[in-house]
Write an enzyme that holds these catalytic residues in place. Structure first.
Site, PDB file in Angstrom:
ATOM      1  N   ASP A   1       0.854  -1.174   0.000  1.00 11.66           N
ATOM      2  CA  ASP A   1       0.000   0.000   0.000  1.00 11.66           C
ATOM      3  C   ASP A   1       0.900   1.237   0.000  1.00 11.66           C
ATOM      4  O   ASP A   1       1.931   1.251   0.680  1.00 11.66           O
ATOM      5  CB  ASP A   1      -0.875  -0.028   1.263  1.00 11.66           C
ATOM      6  CG  ASP A   1      -1.935   1.038   1.240  1.00 11.66           C
ATOM      7  OD1 ASP A   1      -1.582   2.216   1.498  1.00 11.66           O
ATOM      8  OD2 ASP A   1      -3.094   0.725   0.973  1.00 11.66           O
TER       9      ASP A   1
ATOM     10  N   TYR B   1       0.373  -7.168   9.820  1.00  9.63           N
ATOM     11  CA  TYR B   1       0.401  -5.714   9.774  1.00  9.63           C
ATOM     12  C   TYR B   1       0.044  -5.130  11.137  1.00  9.63           C
ATOM     13  O   TYR B   1      -0.675  -5.742  11.913  1.00  9.63           O
ATOM     14  CB  TYR B   1      -0.636  -5.172   8.776  1.00  9.63           C
ATOM     15  CG  TYR B   1      -0.475  -5.665   7.364  1.00  9.63           C
ATOM     16  CD1 TYR B   1       0.432  -5.060   6.497  1.00  9.63           C
ATOM     17  CD2 TYR B   1      -1.227  -6.725   6.888  1.00  9.63           C
ATOM     18  CE1 TYR B   1       0.575  -5.508   5.193  1.00  9.63           C
ATOM     19  CE2 TYR B   1      -1.094  -7.182   5.592  1.00  9.63           C
ATOM     20  CZ  TYR B   1      -0.188  -6.567   4.744  1.00  9.63           C
ATOM     21  OH  TYR B   1      -0.048  -7.009   3.461  1.00  9.63           O
TER      22      TYR B   1
ATOM     23  N   ASP C   1      -8.504   5.837   3.172  1.00  7.94           N
ATOM     24  CA  ASP C   1      -7.307   6.194   3.923  1.00  7.94           C
ATOM     25  C   ASP C   1      -7.275   7.704   4.133  1.00  7.94           C
ATOM     26  O   ASP C   1      -8.165   8.420   3.671  1.00  7.94           O
ATOM     27  CB  ASP C   1      -6.029   5.678   3.241  1.00  7.94           C
ATOM     28  CG  ASP C   1      -5.714   6.360   1.910  1.00  7.94           C
ATOM     29  OD1 ASP C   1      -6.209   7.475   1.649  1.00  7.94           O
ATOM     30  OD2 ASP C   1      -4.965   5.770   1.118  1.00  7.94           O
TER      31      ASP C   1
ATOM     32  N   ARG D   1      -7.110  -1.348   4.373  1.00  6.27           N
ATOM     33  CA  ARG D   1      -7.908  -0.122   4.311  1.00  6.27           C
ATOM     34  C   ARG D   1      -9.403  -0.458   4.326  1.00  6.27           C
ATOM     35  O   ARG D   1     -10.192   0.216   4.986  1.00  6.27           O
ATOM     36  CB  ARG D   1      -7.538   0.736   3.103  1.00  6.27           C
ATOM     37  CG  ARG D   1      -7.824   0.094   1.768  1.00  6.27           C
ATOM     38  CD  ARG D   1      -7.474   0.944   0.553  1.00  6.27           C
ATOM     39  NE  ARG D   1      -6.102   1.370   0.541  1.00  6.27           N
ATOM     40  CZ  ARG D   1      -5.716   2.643   0.361  1.00  6.27           C
ATOM     41  NH1 ARG D   1      -6.597   3.583   0.122  1.00  6.27           N
ATOM     42  NH2 ARG D   1      -4.456   2.966   0.373  1.00  6.27           N
TER      43      ARG D   1
END
Length: 173
Positions: free
Chosen positions: A19, A47, A61, A153
């Protein structure tokens, strides 16, 4: 290309697309090791994400335009933990328009930049672990272990909906 030029080598490749907001490790393989990329690409990913609660954006985002806002009210840690637990296991997830996934040979984010939205088929993903690390309103920091192809996201936006608030991803490592 940068790695090949800098180290004057013929073969170099990465093991997946990060990303644009992500920080952390991108595995780069060189020479004969480039054949091993499939071994890395198919592994689970882990993550640490920061979710901003109270505002959703058109890109899911913090770089996007605000599409919905709601002032936070008394949300407790237990409510957040319950919401996170709802997303553990196998599920279907629709890739966001701001992704590198391709539609008719074009990356979705390229279409999104032109204001084009296309139908995306939901895909199966599995979240094996989810842990609340910190709650500092309006932000929730959590760790997630998931299969390849999971869009964090989108997960952030979905977690916000489960809590009852618009949300977006504001950080990813």
């Amino acid at each position: 290309d940068i790695i090949r030029r800098k180290f004057k080598i013929k073969k170099a490749g990465h093991t997946g697309t990060l990303d644009p907001m992500a920080t952390g490790v991108l595995v780069v393989l060189t020479g004969k090791a480039t054949r091993l990329s499939k071994d890395f690409v198919n592994d689970d990913k882990e993550y640490v994400s920061t979710l901003y609660l109270g505002r959703s954006t058109d890109t899911q985002d913090s770089t996007g335009k605000t599409v919905r806002e709601k002032i936070l009210g008394g949300i407790g840690i237990e409510t957040i933990k319950e919401a996170l637990n709802k997303f553990t296991g196998a599920m279907k997830q629709t890739p966001p328009m701001v992704s590198a996934k391709k539609h008719k040979g074009r990356k979705l984010y390229q279409l999104a930049r032109k204001g084009i939205s296309v139908h995306r088929e939901p895909r199966s993903v599995t979240i094996s672990e989810m842990e609340l690390l910190e709650f500092r309103p309006p932000e929730i920091v959590f760790r997630v272990r998931c299969t390849k192809g999971t869009y964090i996201r989108t997960l952030c936006e979905d977690i916000g909906k489960a809590i009852g608030y618009p949300a977006h991803m504001s950080g990813l490592t």
